[in-house]
Design an enzyme around this catalytic site. Structure first.
Site, mmCIF file in Angstrom:
data_model
loop_
_atom_site.group_PDB
_atom_site.id
_atom_site.type_symbol
_atom_site.label_atom_id
_atom_site.label_comp_id
_atom_site.label_asym_id
_atom_site.label_seq_id
_atom_site.Cartn_x
_atom_site.Cartn_y
_atom_site.Cartn_z
ATOM 1 N N GLU A 101 -6.417 -7.683 -0.916
ATOM 2 C CA GLU A 101 -6.931 -7.546 0.443
ATOM 3 C C GLU A 101 -8.380 -7.098 0.430
ATOM 4 O O GLU A 101 -8.757 -6.218 -0.346
ATOM 5 C CB GLU A 101 -6.150 -6.471 1.230
ATOM 6 C CG GLU A 101 -4.742 -6.799 1.591
ATOM 7 C CD GLU A 101 -4.135 -5.698 2.477
ATOM 8 O OE1 GLU A 101 -4.905 -4.932 3.084
ATOM 9 O OE2 GLU A 101 -2.915 -5.606 2.531
ATOM 10 N N GLU B 167 0.830 -1.200 0.000
ATOM 11 C CA GLU B 167 0.000 0.000 0.000
ATOM 12 C C GLU B 167 0.870 1.257 0.000
ATOM 13 O O GLU B 167 0.762 2.103 0.893
ATOM 14 C CB GLU B 167 -0.957 -0.022 1.193
ATOM 15 C CG GLU B 167 -1.939 -1.185 1.122
ATOM 16 C CD GLU B 167 -2.992 -1.180 2.223
ATOM 17 O OE1 GLU B 167 -2.791 -0.516 3.242
ATOM 18 O OE2 GLU B 167 -4.045 -1.838 2.042
#
Lengths: 654, 654, 654
Positions: free
Chosen positions: B303, B147
């Site tokens: 995710e 991320e």
């Protein structure tokens, strides 16, 4: 100002454009009736691309081009924003926030008002400018700096702290006197020497009130000192130079009563929000303030937008005709010139979405067509130049009171300028002209003196207000007046200047307790004048005054809300212990005008319509989106949406 | 991806658990149909407990244990968050906020993207990891970083400033060219050398727009450069290594068009808020974006949460079935794998209240029962692997426009991603598949190209959009399109790419003025297509276009709100000068689809229901809490609350 | 306390006034029945005008003057706020915010709790004070510091970081144990040594929960250590010295269970907002807390305002009679003294608009007349001195739970103290006396133990709560209880202390999932006890308990909301999985009281009326602006607005 034409034009920044555009600019200016261009406001980096290296050739050409085209020049000293090289070489010149953040290069005005590096480099440039241009035939006025303090009204850097200590030592002489004035016996704040005193940066909790107001005063003075230093440099070259700097209406951070003494021409920047249906009140009030700051002399609108600005979250354009309305409002309220920011809308930079006289769309556009029409219309108003705007009502306006009532740790958060606008609005709705006066000023020319939120009054100002009544005129004092002296010490024994003061005697009351109202809560007033109050209540003890209205419930039930006293000396003293709502305020204004023998232009309140007389001609303006027919001083007038006109003595002529 | 089973599983952090739990984990994974575990995302501190001292034994065992259990491993490079020792030894590696605050150790991602210490230590670890595991049989994919930029998309530290200067010199070559692009003639900002240029940290007021967007661009590039550097280290060890990093949907701070070129598999993290009844729109759009970023290739959901997250102020659980719905939505929109954060819910740490595949309550729980059922169901969808999702409608998506419209000192605060979702929703409600395209991309495969808020268009992009019409297809442009060029300079002469541009010609209009609406205010549209607009109005001048709707009151009264032009070349050009409300937008979409000859799956708008076709099978999902019966492409389908199914070519099969 | 008169008076700051006022002060105090003056709280700068130079002469005179006038003195150690010279010489002593801002001199309390310079200078002053005044006949009590932590409950400076590391090493012994407790396996946070650990200043995102609570615990301890150090200095001079410091009600930043063990007399400052019609609940609860902190011993109200304060945004005055009501409420709930901040209202300083016993208006004023009447009335209540306030209901109160539920990254933002007040209110409305207890405390004297938001429970506390039921009493646990252990690690296997815990057994339920509600959303409860819930829902699995109410819709539909178990041992265990609204809570309280065999003074809820029995006399108070007639324990009582009275055993006597 020698011209018999109302100045018309705006900021002109040719350095943003190729050379070939300059000639088109002059042609378009001529067609639009432009008389005046303000040049050089943000030109420092171009004039001095590196320290001590100057490039004036382009500016020579700009001034010559304008002069040849018959356009006069207001020449800026170009010090409003230093070039990046200054901060690169002198990072200590950058301003510091209350939280200790040193601000960066990349917008504008990135200097501490107390920076010696900024001052030294700025004055060096001003000397160069003055030596080169003071006698240029195009230059009629010097525009020093620009909107002093608009983004950086104060700085918490080390140089500011040192300058603050010098300022304090000059004000107080001894540290004992500072300790007395600041009340440092409270909270263990006693200072042993001036060296221990600092600027009021972020603290554990609300700080010392007098330190805070002194830093406000110092910060206004520090900026003013920069202005004065530049002006003195210019005068040392040309003792006859005429100088101004552009004010920003009712601006919190500069005490314009002090500033006004230092400028040769009062000038102002004002940007009323077209999305705010009440912004004409702010506009009218600040126009009257500019006239009042100059003691009635004509003033100059240095900047306005032809349509939208760029710096609000939502930037609504001006309605068709609204820029004309704003412009004529200025003329009617004492302006002898109407300038804009800016001539040609930028393609780049922070303000590229700020409207201009030539918009992105080009000359064939609504905005530019209105610009041309306004230029033509202003040509016909030359007879108003230099003419006064008579007023017999005065509102007391005071920066110290502003600073004091907006401090934390007061009974209630208040907004000084909005309160001033609210009280002013009562007179605007009746078409009654108003001047603003400083609290210690001589008011002998006025029949009615109104003091809203006159929170800070020194002994002289308390006496001055008392004199209004003893000389036979009408005084109106609002809640929270005379609570504090100039050190922000509370006046003991019933406030209003303290036990037995001239103000208490003039009004016939004393104030025992405050009872602020929560937001959105109103209080019913009963009695001779019924109505509604908001924001504030007090426990008022009459000592001679009659109760006009009383609070009807809650903590203050049965206590006076509005009182009136026929005082010895023939005058009348009113006290208003709450913030009246609009209708109640209208009724009060009516009573005050009657007591003062002042006749209103409108028989009753006319929301959104204004009128004022200048040079024997009556202006009427419609700030609403509706067609309106109103009776003004006996004459019926028809107005388009956002329409405006001047009546001659006999009636409508425009 | 060689498997013919849809990947299923999640992040696996065994270092948080005793060794004995690992075997239970594998057993539970097998029972749940888990195929894939992502390992090592936050393991740096355990793998390298002090600088240069490595401990890989535990990770060897984890990989072997998983491999033995038949679970493939996505191996993270473990550089997402450096150990505390890095900042202890290199405090200059910590990021700095716009206000100069150096962020502390104690959460995660505490590094400046331009830190040389971080980069050096991270790359050293990655080399060790690659050397040890690149050929481990369990490892099928490298997960680089994590991320990127989610908490620290940019930093204002000294190393960042130096790197920014290098980036600028590379972009502009000379300081004169930077001065031109940045428009530094405005506000005295001319730079004398690159040395004088800094990062846009806190300033006195709104800063230079081009400096700001360049810092946005630089910051995205600085993070991407970290990704590339890690990937190059891995490839130097294993030239065949396959690499990804997890995107975060429509993420403001990374220009994923540029990033997508650097990853072998597009992967995404997405956490739609179950408390938001409109979050399925965001979900569908970002699934389509992931497919579009890869040019239509299958992508991987890296995710999602099985139920609630921990980082909202109020974290509502997913409804029963809703995680299945979200998962099937991904598969239907092009995903070949469904992973979660995380396998086993942590007992400690910041995300201990983030749901997982094995919750605090243990395997005997609603959540884990749903996990098992989903695992079984995905096994039956293997035929969809690798299959495309056809679309003939494209929406233009552009990070520069995003950055530009959300800058201060624009006509109105706008929210780029919410606007994209709103325009996307119109097609979602009709069951029409949409791809996203970059503004300069070749759109020749699409029959309808829609450009909402395409604020920044360079010359090539202006031409590209014009070509849509000249080649015979349909172009829709929204308000504020083509206002700026790549330097954020305004386009003169009617915007939309500037006077006489291909875009102005395609649409048959030019734009003279902007008139943004205050929040909550609507504007009535009249004419052939009546309705309501919000947010925005403009003064549109038709130059060939027909007026479909006009504004009915206020500043823009009588001016066009929506125009349509039958253009030369056979195409159609629409311009929409306001933000239509939902019903008006539905009506517009209907007209655009008709012009483009595109048939919708739903005959009229179906709020909360979605459908899309992949590999010949039609997916239908119900994002509402009600039972719903809908007709999809002629077939009647019944759906439970939060229910979903795949239809075969012949009808319902699941 | 040896006096048989209830202490009455307030803070006395004569250093703010000329000498001649002091004599008038004593005369006015005598007339008002004042017994006690707190002296010296903010006198450091006057007592030690420069480092090591002392001036005690004025304080000698103050103490002698008061003593001669018959006024006892509570003597402050004067260390609450250091003089400006301390920061001037030791800038490192200034506190630093979470963002790294070093706070400035100019308000008060500008020291880091861990500053060695502050500590050294403070203790030196205290030694001088103790040596000079410990045996002065006027001095009966030492007031150490003042409102510890009210503005600076923590500091992020270097000295604090070093002290935090020492505190952590003492708590955890090894860095491995810290890593275990903090769960540093998550997010790569493993520390290699204590040297690497820092304070939780601003981070990229939500930080480590255990680090955060440890810093909360450390910060409370650091302040307490300052208090203890001063007390030890005084005791080293006078071993019999009696010491206190003023608490601040239910104060987030100091764990008063720990503090209470260190003070000889519990004392409290409380300022309920007169504008808040619910502030009497807060007032009653904190009075009960003060009594509970001292284990039932009488306590001292150290500060309240006679009317308005200055530090709220809007400071409303107390109603007529309301200060009497607040004062008698204190006495009824265990206070043996009623003091105010302050005796004479300041003319300068931050709190000049804070009301006092002698207001700006002078003694001839409403406020001072009420002060005199209250002094006379308190003289007649001497029989209550030392008397207990019996209670058989206990509410569990815990600072660790407070700290935990208000952390970020929890399922929902909750407000611990407001939740405590809400649950307390249920008993207040029925006139049932309540004690507060720490979670691990012996509760064997109580028939009903209520644990709202008992989020953090160590193993011992889990067992203690279970014992309530096994010994035959009634336990009520609220949602989110027993979720975490003392390291803030989640309890696995159904929360409530974890799988198979004594608490799970006592209640007969386990909790599988949380489902917090959005703000303003309610959830309908059905079943035996119907009603409404807010804030929270859970998936509750009954394991022996009966369902009293169930959730009726949404995610939790059909699951229990309130359960009740008749447990082995004869006790009853209730679990409440939502925040009941007022009516539902009233019904629940009724059921709980019945189960516990506790009789309420009011037959049903009486909003705004309170009653409590002390020393055999029943107090009844009316906190509403209406006349009220209520039946209290069978007796009809009439109360004026804000009226209050004590009933004897036989009936009304006042």
């Amino acid at each position: 100002m020698t011209s018999q034409v109302i100045r018309y034009g705006g900021d002109y920044n040719p350095e943003q454009w190729p050379r070939e555009v300059w000639d088109e600019d002059v042609t378009l200016m001529q067609r639009a009736g432009v008389t005046t261009a303000t040049v050089g406001v943000f030109s420092w980096a171009k004039l001095e691309p590196s320290p001590g290296e100057y490039d004036f050739a382009w500016l020579d050409e700009v001034l010559d081009t304008l002069h040849t085209g018959g356009i006069e020049v207001i020449l800026a000293t170009a010090t409003a924003s230093p070039p990046p090289w200054l901060a690169h070489r002198h990072p200590e010149s950058l301003p510091v926030t209350i939280d200790g953040v040193r601000l960066a290069v990349g917008s504008r005005q990135q200097y501490s008002p107390s920076s010696s590096a900024y001052r030294e480099h700025a004055l060096r440039l001003v000397r160069k400018m003055a030596e080169r241009y003071a006698r240029h035939p195009a230059v009629t006025l010097w525009h020093i700096g620009n909107e002093y303090g608009c983004h950086v009204p104060r700085s918490y850097d080390e140089e500011s702290a040192a300058a603050f200590r010098v300022w304090l030592e000059k004000r107080y002489g001894t540290i004992d006197e500072l300790n007395r004035a600041w009340g440092t016996a409270f909270w263990s704040q006693r200072y042993g020497s001036f060296e221990e005193v600092g600027v009021p940066s972020r603290m554990p909790t609300d700080g010392n009130a007098t330190q805070a107001i002194d830093f406000d005063r110092f910060s206004s003075d520090a900026l003013l000192e920069l202005y004065r230093a530049e002006r003195e440099v210019i005068r040392s070259v040309d003792p006859d130079a005429v100088a101004t700097t552009n004010f920003m209406g009712l601006f919190r951070h500069a005490d314009y009563w002090a500033w006004a003494r230092e400028v040769d021409v009062i000038s102002d920047d004002l940007y009323p929000d077209p999305a705010d249906s009440r912004s004409h009140i702010l506009a009218a009030a600040t126009r009257d303030l500019m006239r009042s700051l100059g003691g009635g002399r004509p003033w100059l609108l240095m900047e306005q937008a032809t349509s939208a600005v760029n710096w609000r979250p939502i930037n609504v354009p001006k309605h068709r005709g609204q820029n004309r309305l704003h412009s004529l409002q200025c003329v009617a309220r004492g302006a002898d010139g109407i300038l804009h920011f800016q001539w040609r809308q930028s393609v780049a930079g922070t303000e590229k979405f700020h409207s201009a006289m030539v918009p992105h769309a080009g000359p064939d556009s609504r905005i530019h067509r209105e610009v041309r029409a306004l230029g033509a219309e202003l040509k016909d108003l030359g007879d108003l130049i230099g003419q006064p705007v008579p007023a017999v009502v005065a509102i007391v306006l005071d920066w110290d009171s502003w600073r004091a009532v907006e401090q934390p740790s007061t009974p209630r958060q208040l907004t000084y300028d909005q309160t001033i606008y609210a009280w002013y609005e009562g007179f605007l709705r009746r078409g009654v002209a108003v001047d603003f006066v400083a609290p210690g000023a001589d008011t002998s020319g006025y029949r009615l003196v109104v003091a809203p939120l006159a929170n800070v009054l020194n002994d002289a100002a308390v006496s001055r207000l008392g004199e209004v009544v003893t000389r036979g005129d009408v005084l109106v004092a609002g809640y929270q007046s005379g609570v504090l002296d100039e050190d922000l010490h509370a006046r003991l024994g019933g406030y209003l200047g303290g036990a037995g003061s001239a103000l208490q005697r003039a009004l016939g009351v004393r104030v025992e307790e405050f009872a602020p109202l929560p937001d959105g809560v109103t209080t019913a007033l009963t009695g001779d004048l019924a109505g509604q109050g908001t924001v504030w209540q007090e426990i008022v003890i009459p000592v001679g005054a009659q109760v006009v209205s009383a609070f009807s419930d809650g903590f203050t039930a049965g206590h006076p809300a509005v009182t009136r006293q026929d005082a010895t000396g023939g005058g009348v003293g009113w006290y208003v212990a709450t913030e009246p709502d609009t209708d109640t305020r209208d009724a009060l204004v009516d009573r005050w005008l009657t007591d003062a023998g002042v006749e209103a232009a409108f028989a009753s309140a006319e929301p959104g319509i204004e009128t004022v007389v200048r040079g024997g001609r009556r202006f009427v303006g419609n700030h609403t989106p509706e067609h309106r027919v109103v009776t003004v001083a006996g004459t019926s007038v028809e107005l388009e949406p956002y329409g405006a006109l001047f009546l001659s003595a006999e009636g409508a002529d425009r």
